[in-house]
Enzyme design. Structure first.
Site, short mmCIF file in Angstrom:
data_model
loop_
_atom_site.label_atom_id
_atom_site.label_comp_id
_atom_site.label_asym_id
_atom_site.label_seq_id
_atom_site.Cartn_x
_atom_site.Cartn_y
_atom_site.Cartn_z
N ASP A 86 0.66 -1.15 0.03
CA ASP A 86 -0.12 0.32 -0.19
C ASP A 86 0.82 1.01 0.44
O ASP A 86 0.17 1.92 0.19
CB ASP A 86 -1.58 0.23 1.02
CG ASP A 86 -0.08 -0.29 2.69
OD1 ASP A 86 0.56 -0.02 2.30
OD2 ASP A 86 -0.86 0.10 3.56
N GLU A 87 2.13 0.96 0.05
CA GLU A 87 2.33 2.07 -0.03
C GLU A 87 3.94 3.24 -1.49
O GLU A 87 4.44 0.85 -1.45
CB GLU A 87 3.13 3.46 1.34
CG GLU A 87 4.20 1.84 2.04
CD GLU A 87 4.75 2.55 2.83
OE1 GLU A 87 5.30 3.45 3.27
OE2 GLU A 87 4.29 1.86 4.16
#
Lengths: 391, 367
Positions: free
Chosen positions: A102-103
């Site tokens: 998610d990053e």
């Protein structure tokens, strides 16, 4: 000056689930911990208001928020959205470092437009592609960008400009720095340092004295907002490993059976992981930590890359023979590096490949009847892994 | 505390029969040691590398009883460097073992016998074989050179032992060549297969005598025990699936030639001079009445050897790793060998005239 963005998806797992179940949007939702045991992986912002956090035991989350809805984890779905949002960023700024599901970090140095427009555009494209919001921090380096992206969560866009270091970063607690964990925070507190600004006022020499040359110097640098790490776009993993810390320290001879079982298990799990990702490794290594916390590693490069548990185990054992065991063990790990895609042609053929003796045992059947007409000889070269690797 | 009064040779012999397997550098320091157990008029010596354990006994008289472990190499080097027939004594005081001989004195550190690892007794039924040391030693000699060495296919780093059909068969292969030999044994033994580790095979080949003294082999569980003379060698077995050797032994290769072994061996040895470590290939060119061995290297040098043979079949030009050919010719002792060939992609089968019990298969090189 460089310009780096850190893009962090907001409550990623929970947000993906809520796309499928919009009716839950205003209710407290936690992902994971459905069986009543285990931990919460992510909570939506409603649940967070009740104090539910990532990595919190499900039981505790239930106590804090009895009406919280627990949903099972669906990694396949999250991976799908992970690919979608990364692809959306890539349409704008392809120089990207993957930091997990998610990053990402994005290097915007080569992009002409002003930082705010680029940030807005990244958020717009992600929303268009996935329906999800994210928080973006844009700063001169990865360290600051990461701190920034967290400042205005959710759906934030934080830019760090001239003078912002002192104004916005220094008042933050030191634990906001990626790399200052609970233990370091505790030790810093003991010498009266709680905020990044306080850390910045300490002489490098003092920190080195307290925390050792590497960590001490690093603390000093990060407090001043300095970080030279480049954005690394390499997408191939360099190694895969599995390790375990024992429940009690094990004696190399007396607990041999136990160690053998653990080693076998680690090798099997590593092989499984490699096979699932379709990689084979040419270097197999082991890692041992003794009861005095000294750590040793040994590795060995093999002729033909492998993802086979038996082969990994065999090589790991050869590596173990090169270790001198004078103490009890607290940790054992196995690593495969020198990875290449399993389907690719396996390299490592000797220089005199044209002069190699043909194999007696062929690929598919495990045997090559040598008295078959010629042409069958080629069967021996077809597959990457010789059959003999399978037992 | 005096343990033993004896002669150098009465101790050195037994020590040498157990110390061969002691690894110079081992993960566990105690495994550099040999275990000495003095009980009554008997001294038991035991060494292990955890995979193999060798035990033997020596007769002694007098002295106290004790168990200890002491550096195997050091003790052996000390004994060996003393003159033959020297009287020696071993004395244990405060965890130090003192070896005295004439005016020489060595105080060695010991480690407790209780810490010395020993292999557990195999559980379950075991199969018992008896044959003479000479016969088994000969059998090993016929195939052991073909074992793989540090191959990733770990089960090739050893020797397959098969008990079947009133025969004891041994098979070794490194994946490019395979050697097979058998000996008749008593009938009615259950079919059994086991892979002996390479180190065990080499140790047995070193220790077995060329004599009609008995050798007892016990196979059971995951280990094998060999008893011969005063020695008991216990070895773990390699847990793995050995390739199906029967299917790679070719049937019906049409080209048969009988060649004097030494003539072929010497020709190959001369031709091999022009090969090097990396390029071990030689061409064997078969024509009517002639077998040529041709070796060429990167420097454009060339060796040609020609042997007159009784052959009238088709011509053939096939490459082999010369080492694989030399190996078999050096390890059999017959006057002639028989070679069976098919084409340049097929294996060669080398056998001994009138002997069904030995087979050697070697794959050609792709040139």
């Amino acid at each position: 000056m460089r310009r780096i963005a850190h893009v962090d998806m907001d409550a990623f797992y929970a947000s993906v689930e809520l796309l499928r179940r919009p009716e839950l949007r205003d209710l407290p939702v936690a992902i994971g911990g459905t069986g009543g045991r285990g931990v919460v992986t992510t909570a939506n912002y409603v649940a967070r208001k009740f104090g539910v956090r990532s990595a919190m035991p499900a039981r505790q989350a239930r106590e804090l928020c009895p009406q919280c809805i627990f949903l099972p984890v669906d990694f396949d779905e999250y991976r799908k959205f992970s690919r979608l949002f990364k692809a959306a960023i890539a349409t704008l700024a392809p120089h990207m470092e993957d930091r997990g599901i998610d990053e990402v970090y994005v290097d915007l140095t080569q992009i002409e437009e002003d930082a705010r427009s680029v940030g807005v555009e990244i958020k717009r494209r992600i929303r268009e592609a996935t329906g999800l919001t994210c928080s973006v921090g844009i700063a001169p380096n990865k360290l600051l960008a990461k701190i920034c992206s967290d400042l205005e969560k959710p759906d934030g866009l934080t830019l760090l400009g001239e003078g912002d270091l002192e104004r916005r970063i220094w008042p933050l607690p030191v634990s906001r720095i990626n790399g200052i964990g609970p233990k370091a925070t505790e030790r810093l507190r003991a010498i009266g340092i709680e905020r990044i600004g306080e850390l910045a006022r300490f002489e490098s020499a003092v920190l080195v004295d307290r925390f050792g040359p590497n960590y001490g110097r690093w603390l000093h640098e990060v407090a001043l907002g300095r970080d030279e790490r480049p954005v690394v776009t390499e997408s191939e993993p360099r190694s895969r490993s599995r390790e375990t810390t024992f429940e009690r320290d094990l004696h190399p001879a007396r607990d041999r059976a136990e160690l053998t079982r653990i080693l076998t298990d680690l090798c099997e799990r590593l092989a499984e992981d490699l096979q699932k990702r379709r990689y084979v490794g040419r270097t197999i290594g082991i890692k041992l930590r003794f009861d005095d916390f000294t750590t040793v590693t040994r590795d060995m490069t093999i002729h033909q890359a492998t993802a086979d548990a038996q082969v990994i185990l065999h090589v790991a054992r050869l590596c173990l023979k090169r270790v001198r065991f004078a103490r009890r063990l607290r940790l054992l790990g196995v690593r495969a590096s020198g990875l290449s895609p399993a389907d690719g042609a396996v390299t490592g053929a000797p220089a005199d490949a044209g002069w190699e003796t043909l194999p007696l045992f062929a690929a598919s059947s495990g045997l090559q009847p040598p008295d078959e007409p010629s042409g069958s000889a080629a069967a021996g070269e077809s597959s990457g892994l010789p059959p003999a690797h399978r037992v | 505390m005096l343990l033993i009064n004896t002669q150098r040779d009465a101790l050195l012999g037994p020590l040498q029969s157990v110390s061969g397997i002691v690894e110079k550098r081992h993960t566990l320091p105690i495994l550099s040691n040999v275990l000495l157990e003095k009980q009554g008029d008997r001294l038991t010596l035991l060494a292990t590398d955890i995979e193999i354990q060798i035990k033997t006994t020596a007769a002694t008289s007098g002295g106290a009883d004790a168990s200890l472990t002491v550096g195997a190499r050091k003790l052996q080097d000390i004994l060996r460097s003393l003159p033959e027939g020297t009287d020696i004594s071993l004395q244990l005081d405060d965890k130090r073992l003192t070896v005295k001989a004439g005016k020489s004195r060595f105080a060695l550190q010991t480690l407790p016998a209780a810490d010395y690892p020993r292999m557990a007794q195999a559980e379950g039924e075991s199969l018992k074989l008896a044959l003479t040391q000479k016969r088994f030693k000969r059998l090993l000699g016929l195939v052991q050179y073909a074992m793989a060495q540090q191959d990733i296919r770990y089960y090739l780093n050893g020797l397959l032992l098969v008990v079947a059909g009133g025969e004891l068969r041994v098979v070794a292969t490194d994946g490019h060549r395979l050697a097979y030999a058998s000996e008749p044994i008593e009938e009615n033994l259950a079919r059994t297969e086991a892979i002996l580790p390479r180190k065990t095979v080499l140790e047995l080949a070193r220790q077995l005598a060329d004599s009609d003294e008995p050798l007892e082999i016990l196979l059971g569980g995951n280990q094998v025990t060999f008893r011969f003379g005063a020695v008991e060698l216990v070895s773990k077995l390699i847990d793995g699936k050995f390739p199906d050797y029967e299917r790679v032994i070719p049937q019906g290769h049409p080209k048969l030639l009988t060649v004097p072994r030494l003539t072929l061996l010497h020709s190959l040895e001369r031709a091999a001079i022009l090969t090097n470590e990396k390029f071990r290939g030689v061409r064997t060119v078969l024509a009517e009445g002639s077998l040529k061995i041709i070796a060429a290297n990167a420097e454009q040098e060339e060796a040609v050897e020609e042997i007159e043979i009784d052959y009238s079949g088709e011509a053939l030009d096939v490459g082999f790793n010369v080492t694989y050919l030399l190996d078999v010719l050096r390890n059999v002792s017959n006057e002639n060998v028989e070679c069976r060939l098919n084409d340049s992609n097929s294996s060669a089968l080398i056998t001994l005239p009138g002997n069904e019990r030995f087979k050697y298969v070697v794959m050609p090189m792709r040139i």
